[in-house]
Design a protein around this motif. Structure first.
Motif, PDB file in Angstrom:
ATOM      1  N   VAL A 114     -47.127  76.444  44.947  1.00  0.00           N
ATOM      2  CA  VAL A 114     -46.702  75.939  46.257  1.00  0.00           C
ATOM      3  C   VAL A 114     -45.327  76.475  46.612  1.00  0.00           C
ATOM      4  CG1 VAL A 114     -46.044  73.880  47.549  1.00  0.00           C
ATOM      5  CG2 VAL A 114     -48.138  73.868  46.181  1.00  0.00           C
ATOM      6  N   VAL A 115     -44.388  76.444  45.650  1.00  0.00           N
ATOM      7  CA  VAL A 115     -43.028  76.923  45.913  1.00  0.00           C
ATOM      8  C   VAL A 115     -43.034  78.418  46.213  1.00  0.00           C
ATOM      9  CG1 VAL A 115     -40.735  77.232  44.902  1.00  0.00           C
ATOM     10  CG2 VAL A 115     -41.980  75.099  44.540  1.00  0.00           C
ATOM     11  N   ALA A 116     -43.864  79.166  45.509  1.00  0.00           N
ATOM     12  CA  ALA A 116     -43.940  80.614  45.741  1.00  0.00           C
ATOM     13  C   ALA A 116     -44.449  80.927  47.144  1.00  0.00           C
ATOM     14  CB  ALA A 116     -44.848  81.260  44.696  1.00  0.00           C
ATOM     15  N   SER A 117     -45.282  80.059  47.682  1.00  0.00           N
ATOM     16  CA  SER A 117     -45.825  80.296  49.023  1.00  0.00           C
ATOM     17  C   SER A 117     -44.837  79.920  50.123  1.00  0.00           C
ATOM     18  CB  SER A 117     -47.125  79.492  49.215  1.00  0.00           C
ATOM     19  OG  SER A 117     -46.857  78.096  49.233  1.00  0.00           O
ATOM     20  N   ARG A 118     -43.802  79.144  49.755  1.00  0.00           N
ATOM     21  CA  ARG A 118     -42.802  78.735  50.745  1.00  0.00           C
ATOM     22  C   ARG A 118     -41.422  78.770  50.084  1.00  0.00           C
ATOM     23  NH1 ARG A 118     -41.543  73.880  53.903  1.00  0.00           N
ATOM     24  NH2 ARG A 118     -42.865  72.558  52.619  1.00  0.00           N
ATOM     25  N   PRO A 119     -40.814  79.968  49.991  1.00  0.00           N
ATOM     26  CA  PRO A 119     -39.563  80.145  49.247  1.00  0.00           C
ATOM     27  C   PRO A 119     -38.411  79.266  49.735  1.00  0.00           C
ATOM     28  CG  PRO A 119     -40.559  82.269  49.754  1.00  0.00           C
ATOM     29  CD  PRO A 119     -41.331  81.242  50.517  1.00  0.00           C
ATOM     30  N   GLU A 120     -38.449  78.825  51.008  1.00  0.00           N
ATOM     31  CA  GLU A 120     -37.345  78.004  51.514  1.00  0.00           C
ATOM     32  C   GLU A 120     -37.232  76.669  50.766  1.00  0.00           C
ATOM     33  OE1 GLU A 120     -40.812  77.383  54.464  1.00  0.00           O
ATOM     34  OE2 GLU A 120     -39.956  78.979  53.214  1.00  0.00           O
ATOM     35  N   LEU A 121     -38.286  76.285  50.058  1.00  0.00           N
ATOM     36  CA  LEU A 121     -38.232  75.053  49.277  1.00  0.00           C
ATOM     37  C   LEU A 121     -37.217  75.161  48.143  1.00  0.00           C
ATOM     38  CD1 LEU A 121     -42.036  74.190  49.023  1.00  0.00           C
ATOM     39  CD2 LEU A 121     -40.314  72.955  50.336  1.00  0.00           C
ATOM     40  N   MET A 122     -36.917  76.395  47.713  1.00  0.00           N
ATOM     41  CA  MET A 122     -35.960  76.577  46.624  1.00  0.00           C
ATOM     42  C   MET A 122     -34.566  76.099  47.008  1.00  0.00           C
ATOM     43  SD  MET A 122     -37.312  77.431  43.842  1.00  0.00           S
ATOM     44  CE  MET A 122     -35.733  77.597  43.033  1.00  0.00           C
ATOM     45  N   VAL A 123     -34.218  76.134  48.292  1.00  0.00           N
ATOM     46  CA  VAL A 123     -32.910  75.619  48.726  1.00  0.00           C
ATOM     47  C   VAL A 123     -32.811  74.135  48.393  1.00  0.00           C
ATOM     48  CG1 VAL A 123     -31.407  75.211  50.703  1.00  0.00           C
ATOM     49  CG2 VAL A 123     -32.729  77.345  50.549  1.00  0.00           C
ATOM     50  N   HIS A 124     -33.865  73.404  48.706  1.00  0.00           N
ATOM     51  CA  HIS A 124     -33.902  71.975  48.396  1.00  0.00           C
ATOM     52  C   HIS A 124     -33.873  71.741  46.897  1.00  0.00           C
ATOM     53  CE1 HIS A 124     -35.182  67.795  48.346  1.00  0.00           C
ATOM     54  NE2 HIS A 124     -36.192  68.140  47.559  1.00  0.00           N
ATOM     55  N   ILE A 125     -34.641  72.515  46.137  1.00  0.00           N
ATOM     56  CA  ILE A 125     -34.698  72.349  44.686  1.00  0.00           C
ATOM     57  C   ILE A 125     -33.336  72.637  44.052  1.00  0.00           C
ATOM     58  CG2 ILE A 125     -35.699  73.300  42.571  1.00  0.00           C
ATOM     59  CD1 ILE A 125     -38.299  73.704  44.179  1.00  0.00           C
ATOM     60  N   ASN A 126     -32.671  73.701  44.517  1.00  0.00           N
ATOM     61  CA  ASN A 126     -31.343  74.030  43.987  1.00  0.00           C
ATOM     62  C   ASN A 126     -30.347  72.910  44.263  1.00  0.00           C
ATOM     63  OD1 ASN A 126     -32.141  76.496  42.947  1.00  0.00           O
ATOM     64  ND2 ASN A 126     -31.584  77.635  44.784  1.00  0.00           N
ATOM     65  N   ARG A 127     -30.433  72.328  45.449  1.00  0.00           N
ATOM     66  CA  ARG A 127     -29.532  71.221  45.786  1.00  0.00           C
ATOM     67  C   ARG A 127     -29.795  70.029  44.858  1.00  0.00           C
ATOM     68  NH1 ARG A 127     -30.870  70.696  50.741  1.00  0.00           N
ATOM     69  NH2 ARG A 127     -29.314  72.169  51.532  1.00  0.00           N
ATOM     70  N   LEU A 128     -31.055  69.773  44.584  1.00  0.00           N
ATOM     71  CA  LEU A 128     -31.411  68.666  43.694  1.00  0.00           C
ATOM     72  C   LEU A 128     -30.889  68.905  42.281  1.00  0.00           C
ATOM     73  CD1 LEU A 128     -33.162  66.036  44.076  1.00  0.00           C
ATOM     74  CD2 LEU A 128     -34.980  67.276  42.905  1.00  0.00           C
ATOM     75  N   LEU A 129     -31.027  70.150  41.806  1.00  0.00           N
ATOM     76  CA  LEU A 129     -30.517  70.486  40.480  1.00  0.00           C
ATOM     77  C   LEU A 129     -29.000  70.331  40.412  1.00  0.00           C
ATOM     78  CD1 LEU A 129     -32.671  73.633  39.609  1.00  0.00           C
ATOM     79  CD2 LEU A 129     -32.798  71.383  38.531  1.00  0.00           C
ATOM     80  N   CYS A 130     -28.312  70.774  41.460  1.00  0.00           N
ATOM     81  CA  CYS A 130     -26.853  70.640  41.489  1.00  0.00           C
ATOM     82  C   CYS A 130     -26.436  69.169  41.494  1.00  0.00           C
ATOM     83  CB  CYS A 130     -26.276  71.355  42.708  1.00  0.00           C
ATOM     84  SG  CYS A 130     -26.368  73.162  42.599  1.00  0.00           S
ATOM     85  N   ASN A 131     -27.187  68.322  42.196  1.00  0.00           N
ATOM     86  CA  ASN A 131     -26.898  66.889  42.176  1.00  0.00           C
ATOM     87  C   ASN A 131     -27.042  66.334  40.764  1.00  0.00           C
ATOM     88  OD1 ASN A 131     -26.320  66.713  44.897  1.00  0.00           O
ATOM     89  ND2 ASN A 131     -28.404  66.131  45.483  1.00  0.00           N
ATOM     90  N   GLY A 132     -28.036  66.848  40.031  1.00  0.00           N
ATOM     91  CA  GLY A 132     -28.206  66.420  38.649  1.00  0.00           C
ATOM     92  C   GLY A 132     -27.027  66.820  37.781  1.00  0.00           C
ATOM     93  N   ILE A 133     -26.507  68.037  38.007  1.00  0.00           N
ATOM     94  CA  ILE A 133     -25.333  68.489  37.251  1.00  0.00           C
ATOM     95  C   ILE A 133     -24.126  67.631  37.590  1.00  0.00           C
ATOM     96  CG2 ILE A 133     -23.729  70.405  36.913  1.00  0.00           C
ATOM     97  CD1 ILE A 133     -26.128  72.293  37.408  1.00  0.00           C
ATOM     98  N   ARG A 134     -23.955  67.306  38.866  1.00  0.00           N
ATOM     99  CA  ARG A 134     -22.860  66.421  39.266  1.00  0.00           C
ATOM    100  C   ARG A 134     -22.989  65.057  38.590  1.00  0.00           C
ATOM    101  NH1 ARG A 134     -19.799  68.170  43.563  1.00  0.00           N
ATOM    102  NH2 ARG A 134     -20.586  70.040  44.632  1.00  0.00           N
ATOM    103  N   GLY A 135     -24.230  64.600  38.453  1.00  0.00           N
ATOM    104  CA  GLY A 135     -24.453  63.328  37.774  1.00  0.00           C
ATOM    105  C   GLY A 135     -24.012  63.369  36.324  1.00  0.00           C
ATOM    106  N   LEU A 136     -24.219  64.520  35.662  1.00  0.00           N
ATOM    107  CA  LEU A 136     -23.766  64.670  34.280  1.00  0.00           C
ATOM    108  C   LEU A 136     -22.242  64.611  34.203  1.00  0.00           C
ATOM    109  CD1 LEU A 136     -26.144  67.489  32.972  1.00  0.00           C
ATOM    110  CD2 LEU A 136     -26.227  65.055  32.427  1.00  0.00           C
ATOM    111  N   TYR A 137     -21.569  65.230  35.168  1.00  0.00           N
ATOM    112  CA  TYR A 137     -20.117  65.151  35.186  1.00  0.00           C
ATOM    113  C   TYR A 137     -19.653  63.716  35.412  1.00  0.00           C
ATOM    114  CZ  TYR A 137     -19.098  70.146  34.964  1.00  0.00           C
ATOM    115  OH  TYR A 137     -18.963  71.435  34.537  1.00  0.00           O
TER     116      TYR A 137
END
Length: 272
Positions: A114-137
């Motif tokens: 699904v993500v490969a068919s709509r690459p713009e979803l990666m922007v959302h996923i990257n933001r979510l991952l960064c929020n997780g890193i902020r949570g670790l800090y």
């Protein structure tokens, strides 16, 4: 297959269309676990992420010598095991059922398609991952700068956010966690945590039941959770680590221990 609303409202899949969510779920497999059963182990290959339908799962770090330490909990509506789906790596921790639980295993191949068919979803996923890193800090900051009662208050609030139910008699938030489980999640001794919780009970903040904690005054917990220990008057260089004297900290819990390669069930310890 049981229908799950949680996977449609989880932050990871919010920008996905209903058709995309159906595509991700079409090969989902229901899983049921008994109390103490291992969902997956650290180092296992990732076969997908788990949408938790009922019960609760605790994630555990295992050391090379077989020691175990619980680190987080997941309940209904949470999605477990997301990171390896993104990077193709192995499981970074072990997951164990705290109680009889069930979930849907969502195939990572469907998600990636699904993500490969709509690459713009990666922007959302990257933001979510960064929020997780902020949570670790945030977790590191909590451990470094907050006093120990504040850390306990934050843990109780975390459990309240993820697992609270309503006590039928008192109509107040209730947590189905024993003092021992809370102590192990915090990393301190059961005796110290018990004394602190009794202080809170005497102050009218909580009520203690067998294997349950009822929150009477959440605003008091909110205030406790932001209290900082006094700062050192001396100038501290950036990056310096200060450790208070050992007698100012409660003893750490020995943690869950087990023979090498064998994970203990929750609330059990290896015989000494």
């Amino acid at each position: 297959m049981e229908r799950s609303e949680s996977v449609q409202t989880h932050p990871l899949l919010l920008p996905f269309t209903e058709a995309e969510v159906r595509s991700i779920r079409k090969r989902a497999v229901r899983k049921d676990w008994k109390r103490g059963e291992v969902v997956f182990r650290k180092g296992d290959a990732c076969d997908g992420m788990y949408d938790i339908l009922s019960g609760s799962i605790v994630t555990v770090m295992e050391s090379e010598d077989g020691r175990c330490r619980p680190i987080a909990t997941y309940g209904r509506g949470h999605v477990l095991g997301i990171i390896p789906v993104f990077d193709g790596g192995s499981r970074q921790f072990t997951a164990v059922a705290r109680e009889a639980s069930s979930g849907l295993l969502l195939d990572c191949r469907e998600f990636k398609a699904v993500v490969a068919s709509r690459p713009e979803l990666m922007v959302h996923i990257n933001r979510l991952l960064c929020n997780g890193i902020r949570g670790l800090y945030d977790c590191i900051e909590t451990a470094v700068f907050l006093d120990v009662p504040a850390r306990l208050a934050r843990l109780v609030l975390y459990l309240h956010e993820r697992h609270a139910t309503v006590d039928e008699k008192l109509k107040l938030p209730s947590l189905g966690f024993s003092q021992r489980e809370i102590a192990e999640l915090l990393g301190f001794s059961r005796e110290w945590v018990g004394r602190e919780l009794v202080r809170w009970r005497n102050a009218g903040i909580i009520e203690l039941r067998r294997n349950h904690l009822i929150i009477r005054d959440k605003s008091a917990l909110d205030r406790l959770a932001v209290f900082s220990a006094p700062r050192c008057a001396a100038h501290i260089s950036p990056g310096a680590w200060l450790l208070p004297p050992a007698n100012q900290l409660p003893p750490t819990a020995p943690g869950l221990t087990s023979p090498r390669g064998k994970l203990l069930k929750p609330n059990e310890r290896a015989a000494s």
